[in-house]
Design an enzyme around this catalytic site. Structure first.
Site, PDB file in Angstrom:
ATOM      1  N   ILE A  41      42.631  38.910  35.897  1.00 47.53           N
ATOM      2  CA  ILE A  41      42.507  39.139  34.821  1.00 47.53           C
ATOM      3  C   ILE A  41      42.729  40.504  34.338  1.00 47.53           C
ATOM      4  CG2 ILE A  41      40.871  38.518  33.897  1.00 47.53           C
ATOM      5  CD1 ILE A  41      42.785  37.342  31.762  1.00 47.53           C
ATOM      6  N   LYS A  42      42.023  41.165  34.825  1.00 49.12           N
ATOM      7  CA  LYS A  42      41.790  42.372  34.303  1.00 49.12           C
ATOM      8  C   LYS A  42      43.393  43.451  34.526  1.00 49.12           C
ATOM      9  CE  LYS A  42      37.699  42.371  32.719  1.00 49.12           C
ATOM     10  NZ  LYS A  42      37.955  42.758  30.967  1.00 49.12           N
ATOM     11  N   ASP A  43      43.677  43.094  36.188  1.00 49.11           N
ATOM     12  CA  ASP A  43      44.641  43.534  35.986  1.00 49.11           C
ATOM     13  C   ASP A  43      46.002  44.152  35.585  1.00 49.11           C
ATOM     14  OD1 ASP A  43      44.088  44.164  38.914  1.00 49.11           O
ATOM     15  OD2 ASP A  43      46.373  42.778  39.423  1.00 49.11           O
ATOM     16  N   ALA A  46      44.185  46.819  32.870  1.00 43.17           N
ATOM     17  CA  ALA A  46      44.292  48.174  33.526  1.00 43.17           C
ATOM     18  C   ALA A  46      45.774  48.985  33.685  1.00 43.17           C
ATOM     19  CB  ALA A  46      44.178  48.550  35.560  1.00 43.17           C
TER      20      ALA A  46
END
Length: 270
Positions: A41-43, A46
């Site tokens: 989910i950190k994409d 970012a």
């Protein structure tokens, strides 16, 4: 890496978790964030932060992106930076898994390892990354930008505009509750804000690992960490800007002994 990789961030499906649904008598869905380009989910975080910084002029064309992270945001920034032509420098605690370190390097980012330290220590990975940004901003040809995922509200907005909207549309508004864990706070804050605006009756939950302090904060009003967990890159012991004003209806402390026995073979998806 072409910018086409960015089209692989977001619009992930919801998958019914058969094992959990059968045991609770509810329809429990998981958002398949492992299908993002960098596999987490950190994409979204970012991409949201970088796009916001480029639009606002904080990140120049060819400028270096710097971040302090336990790993997944670093992978996401490496993917996004490579696609958009930005050098990326990622500062991580030395204790993080080698697999995440390899992933950062494989996407072309520079990896800097530091000894683990509490946030109050000036050598904590976030503080180190901030100082590195200041140094590179004076030295790098196109300057440098500190992503600052914990306190940069572009993180929360990415999940408000993206993840929360997707969940609402994919369920056609038929959703009673949402729950997730917290690292920086962007996911839970952004998603819950979007869902609550559509239906104030939706209940918001927090799943906090042992060793983190948010369970105590939302149940007793104190930032107090208890125990420890092998879970990596999740849980926090302070209120970040992304967590400010977050309201949680139910907070749960999840012990390792509770989640470790749940293997893929016992958590079958439909």
């Amino acid at each position: 890496m072409s910018t086409g990789a960015l089209s692989l961030i977001g619009n992930t499906p919801l998958i019914e978790l058969k094992w959990a649904s059968e045991r609770t008598g509810c329809t429990i869905l998981g958002k398949a964030e492992f299908l993002n380009a960098g596999q987490s989910i950190k994409d979204r975080t970012a991409l949201g932060i970088v796009r916001d910084a480029r639009a606002g002029g904080a990140l120049n064309p060819g400028g270096t992106i710097v971040e302090g992270t336990a790993g997944n945001t670093g992978i996401g920034l490496a993917v996004v930076g490579a696609a958009l032509g930005h050098p990326v420098a990622i500062v991580v605690p030395r204790s993080q898994t080698e697999e995440k370190k390899h992933a950062v390097r494989l996407h072309g980012a520079k990896l800097i390892e530091v000894d683990p330290a509490p946030f109050s220590n000036p050598n904590h990975f976030v503080h180190y990354a901030r100082r590195l940004t200041e140094k590179l901003n004076n030295e790098a040809p196109h300057g440098a930008f500190f992503a600052d995922q914990f306190d940069n509200l572009a993180n929360r907005r990415a999940h408000y505009d993206g993840t929360g909207r997707e969940i609402w549309e994919q369920t056609q508004g038929r959703i009673d509750a949402f729950i997730c864990s917290v690292g920086s706070g962007g996911s839970l804050s952004g998603i819950s804000a979007f869902l609550k605006e559509r239906n104030g009756a939706i209940r918001i939950g927090l799943a906090d690992p042992a060793g983190a302090a948010l369970h105590a904060w939302f149940t007793r009003g104190v930032l107090e960490a208890e125990g420890s967990s092998i879970s990596e890159g999740i849980g926090i012991n302070r209120i970040t800007r992304n967590l400010e004003d977050l309201a949680v209806d139910h907070a749960y402390r999840i012990e390792d002994s509770e989640f470790l026995p749940i293997r893929p073979s016992t958590a079958t998806c439909n």
